[in-house]
Design a protein around this motif. Structure first.
Motif, PDB file in Angstrom:
ATOM      1  N   SER A 114      -5.806  -2.113   3.913  1.00 16.33           N
ATOM      2  CA  SER A 114      -6.630  -2.945   3.026  1.00 16.33           C
ATOM      3  C   SER A 114      -6.660  -4.369   3.543  1.00 16.33           C
ATOM      4  CB  SER A 114      -6.108  -2.918   1.582  1.00 16.33           C
ATOM      5  OG  SER A 114      -4.900  -3.647   1.456  1.00 16.33           O
ATOM      6  N   GLN A 132      -3.221   0.603  -3.631  1.00 19.14           N
ATOM      7  CA  GLN A 132      -2.761  -0.735  -3.264  1.00 19.14           C
ATOM      8  C   GLN A 132      -2.683  -1.630  -4.503  1.00 19.14           C
ATOM      9  OE1 GLN A 132      -4.884  -3.708  -3.176  1.00 19.14           O
ATOM     10  NE2 GLN A 132      -6.954  -2.837  -3.280  1.00 19.14           N
ATOM     11  N   ILE A 174       0.860  -1.184   0.000  1.00 19.50           N
ATOM     12  CA  ILE A 174       0.000   0.000   0.000  1.00 19.50           C
ATOM     13  C   ILE A 174       0.893   1.230   0.000  1.00 19.50           C
ATOM     14  CG2 ILE A 174      -1.744   1.279   1.270  1.00 19.50           C
ATOM     15  CD1 ILE A 174      -2.676  -1.353   2.474  1.00 19.50           C
ATOM     16  N   GLU A 196      -8.036  -0.327  -6.828  1.00 16.67           N
ATOM     17  CA  GLU A 196      -6.742  -0.114  -6.195  1.00 16.67           C
ATOM     18  C   GLU A 196      -6.583   1.241  -5.525  1.00 16.67           C
ATOM     19  OE1 GLU A 196      -7.390  -0.795  -9.328  1.00 16.67           O
ATOM     20  OE2 GLU A 196      -6.292   0.501 -10.719  1.00 16.67           O
TER      21      GLU A 196
END
Lengths: 113, 112
Positions: free
Chosen positions: B93, B25, B4, B72
């Motif tokens: 995440s 991410q 990340i 993402e």
């Protein structure tokens, strides 16, 4: 409402000691518990994840145990080193669709050479 | 390497300004989260998103906004309505809710 408490808030030990960090939570219906390490000014690094059905997890010199019924977890660090100095955070997930973590305030560990 | 990425590392905001913190991410995770960390306090949840184009308020959402247009990316905007924005902001995440969480390196926001 779930509350997570970490005791002690700070701990100073000489190098080589074995030590235990404590984490307690008020609602035992957790999905999992995760231990993190945080260095000053940095993000969180995941150390160990224990699922609610597990009793312990081990990674190198670290061992985390979980007693869900009593609402407690411990992080055991063997043969501590100065490089272990950091803040250690405990967090629980209640599962469900949200999936976020509920954190304790952390234990700041200092290992003296 | 998977992980990340948060940017910028440091951010300064003038009174009345909106600022946006980036979180990207490459772990192919479905769920993303924003937390705020203040000295002496635990991390507190601002917003979370389980899937693209959907997000939910956390415990302290007032004065913040988010979007999730791509899997993402999960940017956080700190608006002028947030009266005390000085803090350390962390993005996280998970593959799915309840699995291992991974964090970015954080953004330190200061009001000047």
């Amino acid at each position: 409402k779930q509350e997570v408490t970490q005791i002690p808030a700070a701990l100073s030990v000489p190098e080589g000691e074995n030590l235990v960090l404590n984490c307690s939570f008020t609602d035992s219906a957790i999905y999992n518990l995760q231990w993190f390490r945080q260095d000053p000014g940095k993000g969180l690094t995941s150390l160990l994840l224990i699922q609610s059905s597990q009793r312990e997890q081990t990674s190198g010199r670290l061992n985390a145990s979980l007693d869900k019924s009593s609402g407690r977890s411990t992080l055991y660090i063997a043969a501590s080193q100065p490089g272990d100095s950091a803040t250690y955070l405990c967090a629980v997930s209640m599962g469900g669709s949200q999936g976020n973590l509920i954190f304790g305030k952390g234990t700041k560990l200092s290992v003296k050479p | 390497d998977g992980g990340i990425t948060q940017s910028p590392k440091y951010l300064f905001r003038k009174e009345g300004q909106n600022v946006t913190l980036s979180c990207e991410q490459n772990l192919n995770h479905d769920a993303m989260y924003w937390y705020r960390q203040d000295p002496g306090q635990g991390l507190r949840l601002i917003y979370y998103s389980q899937i693209v184009n959907d997000f939910q308020k956390g415990d302290i959402a007032e004065g913040y906004s988010v979007s999730r247009e791509k899997k993402e990316s999960f940017p956080l905007t700190v608006t002028s309505a947030q009266k005390n924005p000085t803090a350390f902001y962390l993005c996280a995440s998970t593959d799915r809710p309840g699995t291992e969480a991974f964090f970015g390196q954080g953004t330190r926001l200061t009001v000047v």
